[in-house]
Design a protein around this motif. Structure first.
Motif, PDB file in Angstrom:
ATOM      1  N   GLN A  82     -17.828  12.367  -8.059  1.00 16.90           N
ATOM      2  CA  GLN A  82     -18.386  13.565  -7.425  1.00 16.90           C
ATOM      3  C   GLN A  82     -18.987  13.247  -6.059  1.00 16.90           C
ATOM      4  O   GLN A  82     -18.861  14.041  -5.117  1.00 16.90           O
ATOM      5  CB  GLN A  82     -19.447  14.197  -8.334  1.00 16.90           C
ATOM      6  CG  GLN A  82     -18.903  14.762  -9.631  1.00 16.90           C
ATOM      7  CD  GLN A  82     -18.119  16.053  -9.409  1.00 16.90           C
ATOM      8  OE1 GLN A  82     -17.411  16.212  -8.428  1.00 16.90           O
ATOM      9  NE2 GLN A  82     -18.244  16.983 -10.329  1.00 16.90           N
ATOM     10  N   LEU A  83     -19.628  12.105  -5.941  1.00 16.06           N
ATOM     11  CA  LEU A  83     -20.202  11.723  -4.644  1.00 16.06           C
ATOM     12  C   LEU A  83     -19.104  11.548  -3.594  1.00 16.06           C
ATOM     13  O   LEU A  83     -19.258  11.962  -2.436  1.00 16.06           O
ATOM     14  CB  LEU A  83     -21.010  10.425  -4.789  1.00 16.06           C
ATOM     15  CG  LEU A  83     -22.344  10.539  -5.521  1.00 16.06           C
ATOM     16  CD1 LEU A  83     -22.888   9.153  -5.849  1.00 16.06           C
ATOM     17  CD2 LEU A  83     -23.355  11.328  -4.694  1.00 16.06           C
ATOM     18  N   LEU A  84     -18.001  10.925  -3.995  1.00 17.65           N
ATOM     19  CA  LEU A  84     -16.890  10.733  -3.057  1.00 17.65           C
ATOM     20  C   LEU A  84     -16.228  12.055  -2.693  1.00 17.65           C
ATOM     21  O   LEU A  84     -15.710  12.209  -1.576  1.00 17.65           O
ATOM     22  CB  LEU A  84     -15.859   9.770  -3.656  1.00 17.65           C
ATOM     23  CG  LEU A  84     -16.281   8.291  -3.651  1.00 17.65           C
ATOM     24  CD1 LEU A  84     -15.371   7.466  -4.551  1.00 17.65           C
ATOM     25  CD2 LEU A  84     -16.258   7.735  -2.224  1.00 17.65           C
ATOM     26  N   ALA A  92      -7.891  13.878  -0.920  1.00 17.21           N
ATOM     27  CA  ALA A  92      -7.826  14.378  -2.296  1.00 17.21           C
ATOM     28  C   ALA A  92      -7.789  13.242  -3.302  1.00 17.21           C
ATOM     29  O   ALA A  92      -8.050  13.446  -4.492  1.00 17.21           O
ATOM     30  CB  ALA A  92      -6.584  15.257  -2.460  1.00 17.21           C
ATOM     31  N   TYR A  93      -7.472  12.037  -2.826  1.00 18.65           N
ATOM     32  CA  TYR A  93      -7.287  10.913  -3.742  1.00 18.65           C
ATOM     33  C   TYR A  93      -8.461   9.939  -3.750  1.00 18.65           C
ATOM     34  O   TYR A  93      -8.662   9.209  -4.723  1.00 18.65           O
ATOM     35  CB  TYR A  93      -6.005  10.158  -3.390  1.00 18.65           C
ATOM     36  CG  TYR A  93      -4.787  11.046  -3.405  1.00 18.65           C
ATOM     37  CD1 TYR A  93      -4.228  11.471  -4.608  1.00 18.65           C
ATOM     38  CD2 TYR A  93      -4.208  11.477  -2.211  1.00 18.65           C
ATOM     39  CE1 TYR A  93      -3.122  12.306  -4.622  1.00 18.65           C
ATOM     40  CE2 TYR A  93      -3.096  12.310  -2.218  1.00 18.65           C
ATOM     41  CZ  TYR A  93      -2.552  12.726  -3.427  1.00 18.65           C
ATOM     42  OH  TYR A  93      -1.464  13.552  -3.447  1.00 18.65           O
ATOM     43  N   LEU A  94      -9.219   9.905  -2.667  1.00 17.68           N
ATOM     44  CA  LEU A  94     -10.336   8.961  -2.550  1.00 17.68           C
ATOM     45  C   LEU A  94     -11.325   9.033  -3.719  1.00 17.68           C
ATOM     46  O   LEU A  94     -11.741   7.992  -4.229  1.00 17.68           O
ATOM     47  CB  LEU A  94     -11.078   9.186  -1.229  1.00 17.68           C
ATOM     48  CG  LEU A  94     -12.276   8.255  -0.989  1.00 17.68           C
ATOM     49  CD1 LEU A  94     -11.799   6.839  -0.734  1.00 17.68           C
ATOM     50  CD2 LEU A  94     -13.104   8.758   0.193  1.00 17.68           C
ATOM     51  N   PRO A  95     -11.728  10.228  -4.184  1.00 17.74           N
ATOM     52  CA  PRO A  95     -12.737  10.288  -5.251  1.00 17.74           C
ATOM     53  C   PRO A  95     -12.372   9.508  -6.511  1.00 17.74           C
ATOM     54  O   PRO A  95     -13.258   9.020  -7.224  1.00 17.74           O
ATOM     55  CB  PRO A  95     -12.849  11.787  -5.547  1.00 17.74           C
ATOM     56  CG  PRO A  95     -12.471  12.443  -4.263  1.00 17.74           C
ATOM     57  CD  PRO A  95     -11.385  11.574  -3.699  1.00 17.74           C
TER      58      PRO A  95
END
Length: 230
Positions: A82-84, A92-95
């Motif tokens: 959620q922070l990412l 869209a993929y980093l989290p």
């Protein structure tokens, strides 16, 4: 009834972690953090009760690790996810990198269960302390949003905490076998300084508490070889 009490407390740790995950995925990270603390309290007391009642068992050890995997493995991964999502890096993929914390927490717990050197202290950062650090970040963000929600910083935090979880760094345990100052000096010093930090900074003190924990562990074990019990 007596032999089931520690396992019941462990189940409360698991139940609390599940509720924390629900709040984390809803984006209510501050409330999720309180359930992390509640899980930590249950995690502390299940082992203490088992030792006091002399009812330790293999099932209890496995149940404790399974509960910790949820409360201190999946939950911090969900919080970092959620922070990412809120970070300044539009991807869209980093989290999903946040769940590396979950993966390395699983490795940490598996290593702990099979490492004969960790009967009294830890080799690598323990999952509850790592989770407390992760769940403090939303509170730090209240005062420093541009710092905490930096995608680069959050990726760095994920990488460093994953490393610490499976590292060979010796970390002292907070379990007291007695209240002797001589035998527990480092624990008392850590707790006193941590209480002072938390009294002034609240949740935002946790990153400083983590640094203090690692620094005191380094000083405490400097020049001391780990005991390899078989």
């Amino acid at each position: 009834m007596k032999r089931h009490l520690p396992n019941a407390i462990t189940c409360l740790n698991l139940f609390s972690g599940c509720i924390g995950i629900v709040f984390a995925f809803k984006g209510n990270l501050e409330t999720a953090a309180y359930f992390v603390i509640l899980s930590g309290i249950f995690d502390f007391f299940d082992g203490m009760v088992a030792r006091l009642l002399n009812v330790k068992s293999a099932i209890g050890k496995d149940l404790d690790s399974l509960a910790d995997m949820v409360s201190f493995g999946f939950l911090p991964g969900a919080m970092m996810f959620q922070l990412l999502k809120l970070s300044d890096y539009p991807s869209a993929y980093l989290p999903y990198l946040g769940f590396l914390i979950t993966v390395f927490s699983a490795l940490r717990l598996a290593k702990f269960n099979n490492d004969a050197r960790q009967t009294e202290d830890f080799i690598g950062l323990n999952t509850p302390m790592n989770t407390l650090f992760i769940c403090s970040l939303p509170y730090v963000a209240a005062d420093y949003p541009q710092v905490v929600y930096s995608g680069i910083l959050l990726i760095a935090i994920t990488a460093v905490t994953c490393f610490l979880l499976v590292s060979e760094i010796r970390i002292f345990s907070l379990k007291f076998s007695n209240l002797s100052w001589a035998k527990n000096k480092v624990r008392f010093i850590f707790l006193i300084l941590s209480v002072i930090l938390i009294a002034f900074l609240k949740f935002a003190a946790i990153p400083f508490v983590l640094v203090l924990y690692i620094a005191l562990s380094f000083l405490h074990f400097k020049g001391v070889a780990p005991t390899n019990k078989v």
